[in-house]
Design an enzyme around this catalytic site. Structure first.
Site, short mmCIF file in Angstrom:
data_model
loop_
_atom_site.label_atom_id
_atom_site.label_comp_id
_atom_site.label_asym_id
_atom_site.label_seq_id
_atom_site.Cartn_x
_atom_site.Cartn_y
_atom_site.Cartn_z
N ARG A 184 -7.39 -16.92 1.32
CA ARG A 184 -6.96 -15.80 2.15
C ARG A 184 -7.94 -14.62 2.08
O ARG A 184 -7.96 -13.78 2.97
CB ARG A 184 -5.58 -15.32 1.70
CG ARG A 184 -4.44 -16.27 2.09
CD ARG A 184 -3.09 -15.59 1.88
NE ARG A 184 -2.00 -16.37 2.44
CZ ARG A 184 -1.22 -17.17 1.75
NH1 ARG A 184 -1.42 -17.29 0.45
NH2 ARG A 184 -0.24 -17.84 2.33
N LYS A 199 -6.89 -38.90 -18.74
CA LYS A 199 -7.34 -38.80 -20.14
C LYS A 199 -7.70 -40.18 -20.68
O LYS A 199 -6.98 -41.16 -20.46
CB LYS A 199 -6.24 -38.17 -21.00
CG LYS A 199 -6.00 -36.69 -20.72
CD LYS A 199 -4.87 -36.16 -21.59
CE LYS A 199 -4.64 -34.67 -21.37
NZ LYS A 199 -5.72 -33.85 -21.91
N ASP A 222 8.07 -28.90 -14.87
CA ASP A 222 6.65 -28.71 -15.15
C ASP A 222 6.06 -29.83 -15.98
O ASP A 222 4.94 -30.27 -15.74
CB ASP A 222 6.44 -27.36 -15.86
CG ASP A 222 4.97 -27.07 -16.16
OD1 ASP A 222 4.12 -27.41 -15.30
OD2 ASP A 222 4.68 -26.51 -17.23
N HIS A 234 4.23 -35.49 -16.64
CA HIS A 234 3.49 -35.91 -17.82
C HIS A 234 4.31 -36.83 -18.73
O HIS A 234 3.88 -37.92 -19.10
CB HIS A 234 3.06 -34.70 -18.65
CG HIS A 234 2.15 -33.74 -17.95
ND1 HIS A 234 1.34 -34.11 -16.89
CD2 HIS A 234 1.90 -32.43 -18.17
CE1 HIS A 234 0.65 -33.06 -16.49
NE2 HIS A 234 0.97 -32.03 -17.24
N LYS A 281 7.01 -25.00 -25.04
CA LYS A 281 6.04 -23.92 -25.16
C LYS A 281 6.31 -23.13 -26.44
O LYS A 281 7.44 -23.05 -26.92
CB LYS A 281 6.15 -22.98 -23.95
CG LYS A 281 5.89 -23.63 -22.61
CD LYS A 281 4.42 -23.78 -22.37
CE LYS A 281 4.12 -24.22 -20.94
NZ LYS A 281 2.68 -24.37 -20.69
#
Length: 478
Positions: free
Chosen positions: A48, A192, A245, A250, A340
């Site tokens: 943008r 990976k 997430d 994952h 986290k």
């Protein structure tokens, strides 16, 4: 390495994003320096901001200096690459900008053949994916539109929707413009080396596969832990949360790699068929089963993070016990923990085998101390370890756990490719094995949706920063 791809143009939507700065531009520049890019290629950044080509090149250089200084060993090398970099301002929700992009692509000389093949990379918030895809089609840039001949491919970053319904809607929108074999849903974990080695470890070693089932394995534990918080991703996390997430992609992809059946051959379709079967077989959750199988947490201080609501119930931790209802894994628990601000950053898979029928060398309940384990460490170390019991030196017969360990760094001189190196090369070559197929996306979302529906609006348990997560998480291990 893949064979060198055809001449092509890579169009990066979200060229000013953190992902582009940290991962895409360093990987592209390194592939070019290693001679892995085609003779003629061009990178068009789309964003943008109002930038000239020269300003964009300067910004890319600044990002490389900041995030990947080892890439710029010689400024002359970047000068060669910078000539391949161009920029065009596009309001992603306005189709007029896509017509301007069409014109920019048409300006390329036909002799160089760059416009023949187009790879679109969506390094943008997931909600923009349907808008971008529809506008590409409207501007005549979709796969099914005649434009310079050649191929059209699209790379989509996770998460693919917010739930099963939105994932299906996104898959439908993309499917109207691109055929499934031209869609690359990226999960960098699948690039990976250590993740790719799971299949090699299982299917190329005759001593493990006969034991890889419910008769010999007691449980499987998968951990994806990070010692840092959400950093500057408050807005993203408020919309997403850890289940969307990490767990939906994952974690479930690692689980599928461990639990899959041997494929009929080592082709993308055969491998992805077996992973999809695993995801389809995972038992969904009810309110009763979730009570003993799911614990959600939130680290203390999360609600004080930037762009986070004061009363947020978003989870930053999840511990889940999955069960797979198939012949191989019936009643074997798969414990998955992700979070986290935990005690350490580590991703590992631990396969724990059942104890022998009789324990001659200790208390009857002491086998768990020395139970055989295969430990696949994905990061930060890249190792495979085998744990077994051995007699401690001395007159008494005391058994201690000992380890045999393989380390990628000491066993191989070549460090291999980073995930984005490999996945970019695979997308250019059209190799889909390390990307997620439409059916697997939908099976995964169905599992996560069942968790969210089962727990309702339950508030996550608070846990201290740099801890092991909520104390309640221990209950799922039974």
């Amino acid at each position: 390495m893949q064979a060198k791809p055809d001449n092509f143009t890579l169009v990066i939507f979200g060229a000013n994003s953190d992902l582009a700065a940290r991962k895409l531009f360093p990987s592209i520049c390194e592939l070019a320096l290693w001679g892995e890019m085609p003779v003629e290629f061009r990178i068009i950044g789309v964003g943008r901001a109002e930038l000239s080509h020269e300003k964009f090149r300067s910004l890319v250089h600044e990002k490389l200096v900041r995030f990947s200084p080892e890439t710029l060993q010689d400024e002359a090398d970047f000068l060669k690459i910078s000539r391949k970099l161009f920029y065009i301002r596009v309001d992603l929700e306005d189709v007029a900008g896509y017509h301007a992009l069409h014109n920019e692509l048409m300006d390329v000389s036909g002799e160089r053949g760059i416009c023949t093949n187009l790879l679109f990379y969506l390094a943008t918030p997931p909600a923009l994916a349907p808008v971008i895809v529809r506008n590409l089609e409207s501007a005549g840039l979709g796969e099914k539109t005649v434009f310079c001949g050649g191929w059209r491919k699209i790379i989509v970053e996770k998460p693919y929707g917010r739930n099963l319904q939105t994932a299906r809607e996104l898959n439908h929108v993309i499917g109207e413009v691109f055929s499934e074999e031209r869609v690359f849903r990226i999960d960098h974990y699948l690039g990976k080396e250590t993740v790719q080695n799971i299949m090699v470890f299982r299917f190329s070693n005759g001593i493990f596969e006969p034991l890889w089932n419910r008769h010999y394995i007691a449980n499987v534990s998968i951990t994806i832990a990070e010692e840092f918080g959400i950093r500057d991703r408050g807005s993203f996390y408020e919309e997403t949360g850890l289940l969307r997430d990490i767990m939906q992609n994952h974690a479930l992809q690692l689980l599928a790699a461990v639990a899959m059946e041997p494929p009929v051959d080592f082709s993308a379709d055969a491998v992805r068929d077996e992973k999809a079967k695993v995801l389809r077989s995972i038992r969904h959750f009810s309110s009763d089963s979730a009570e003993t199988s799911v614990v959600l947490g939130q680290y203390e201080g999360y609600r004080s993070e930037k762009n986070v609501a004061a009363g947020s119930k978003v989870e930053t931790f999840a511990a889940v016990k999955f069960l797979i209802d198939n012949w191989r894994w019936k009643d074997v628990p798969f414990f998955v923990k992700a979070g986290k601000n935990l005690a350490e950053t580590v991703t590992e898979i631990v396969i724990t085998f059942k104890c022998p029928p009789q324990n001659f060398f200790g208390m009857a309940d002491s086998c768990s101390y020395t139970a055989n384990q295969v430990i696949l460490r994905i990061q930060p170390e890249e190792t495979i370890a085998l744990r077994f019991g051995a007699k401690r030196p001395g007159e008494e017969v005391i058994t201690d756990p000992v380890y045999m360990k393989f380390d990628y760094r000491t066993s191989f001189s070549d460090s291999g490719l980073t995930p984005y190196h490999r996945l970019l090369l695979d997308a250019m070559a059209g190799e889909q094995m390390n990307f997620i197929r439409q059916d697997s996306v939908e099976y995964s979302w169905a599992i996560i949706d069942s968790i969210r529906e089962a727990i309702g609006g339950e508030e996550p348990s608070l846990y201290p920063v740099h801890s092991g997560g909520p104390d309640a998480a221990q209950r799922i291990y039974g």
